[in-house]
Motif scaffolding. Structure first.
Motif, PDB file in Angstrom:
ATOM      1  N   GLY A   1      -4.759   3.816   3.804  1.00  0.00           N
ATOM      2  CA  GLY A   1      -3.609   4.725   3.730  1.00  0.00           C
ATOM      3  C   GLY A   1      -3.892   6.033   3.782  1.00  0.00           C
ATOM      4  N   VAL A   2      -5.138   6.649   3.558  1.00  0.00           N
ATOM      5  CA  VAL A   2      -5.386   7.834   3.866  1.00  0.00           C
ATOM      6  C   VAL A   2      -5.337   8.217   5.189  1.00  0.00           C
TER       7      VAL A   2
ATOM      8  N   VAL B   1      -5.309  14.264  -1.441  1.00  0.00           N
ATOM      9  CA  VAL B   1      -4.889  12.712  -1.922  1.00  0.00           C
ATOM     10  C   VAL B   1      -4.435  12.590  -3.336  1.00  0.00           C
TER      11      VAL B   1
ATOM     12  N   ASN C   1      -3.560   6.630  -3.844  1.00  0.00           N
ATOM     13  CA  ASN C   1      -3.662   5.884  -2.890  1.00  0.00           C
ATOM     14  C   ASN C   1      -4.065   4.538  -3.492  1.00  0.00           C
TER      15      ASN C   1
ATOM     16  N   THR D   1       0.193   5.662  -0.220  1.00  0.00           N
ATOM     17  CA  THR D   1      -0.570   6.906  -0.209  1.00  0.00           C
ATOM     18  C   THR D   1       0.114   7.854   0.149  1.00  0.00           C
TER      19      THR D   1
ATOM     20  N   ARG E   1       0.959  -1.207   0.254  1.00  0.00           N
ATOM     21  CA  ARG E   1      -0.061   0.242   0.028  1.00  0.00           C
ATOM     22  C   ARG E   1       0.950   1.299  -0.023  1.00  0.00           C
TER      23      ARG E   1
END
Length: 167
Positions: free
Chosen positions: A143-144, A34, A37, A26, A24
């Motif tokens: 991830g955000v 963002v 992501n 981000t 992952r």
């Protein structure tokens, strides 16, 4: 996105260290916008201890590999003059083909936060210290969520430093 931006990034790895792959990534700016992501499928590792990052191997099976996004990721990193993260190494990005310019400052918030230099120096403890509401359930975290936590804590660290300097 403007050139010479400060970017926040969060990376999750599979382990074990010798075979680590990014599962992952981000990337966002300091305004919580963002820029990238994704969760990635892996090439070498087909199982990992998902309690460490909240990503189950089966959640990645239908995803594309990191390599599929490499050019897009590289373009984003090329526009940064500063990268901020927590307890990550650019080694893993470089291992998967991403080049971070030697002119790019990389700030790992784990370094100034280190208290005992052991497993207690976690993103969870950083968030608890600075009052960021990171979910207790690692499987609910995105991830955000992590990138926003890093960004928030960085702003709080800066605020604390300025307050100490003005005394």
């Amino acid at each position: 996105m403007k050139e010479n931006k400060t970017l926040i990034y969060w990376v999750d790895l599979t382990g074990p260290a010798a075979l680590d792959e990014i599962v992952r990534l981000t990337i966002m700016d300091t305004n919580d916008n963002v820029l990238f992501n994704h969760i990635f499928s892996t090439k070498l590792v087909d199982w990992w201890y998902s309690d460490l990052n909240g990503i189950r191997p089966e959640d990645t099976y239908n995803e594309q590999t990191f390599e599929s996004y490499k050019d897009e990721i590289q373009k984003i990193f090329n526009r940064a003059n500063k990268l901020i993260t927590f307890n990550a190494s650019n080694f893993f990005l470089e291992k998967q083909g991403i080049t971070i310019s030697t002119n790019t400052v990389v700030e790992d918030l784990a370094d100034p936060f280190r208290v005992t230099g052991d497993e207690n120096d976690t993103i969870d403890n950083l968030c608890a210290y600075y009052g960021y509401p990171l979910s207790d359930n690692i499987y609910n975290r995105t991830g955000v969520d992590y990138a926003k936590a890093v960004n928030y804590c960085r702003h709080e660290m800066d605020r604390y430093i300025k307050a100490q300097e003005s005394k």
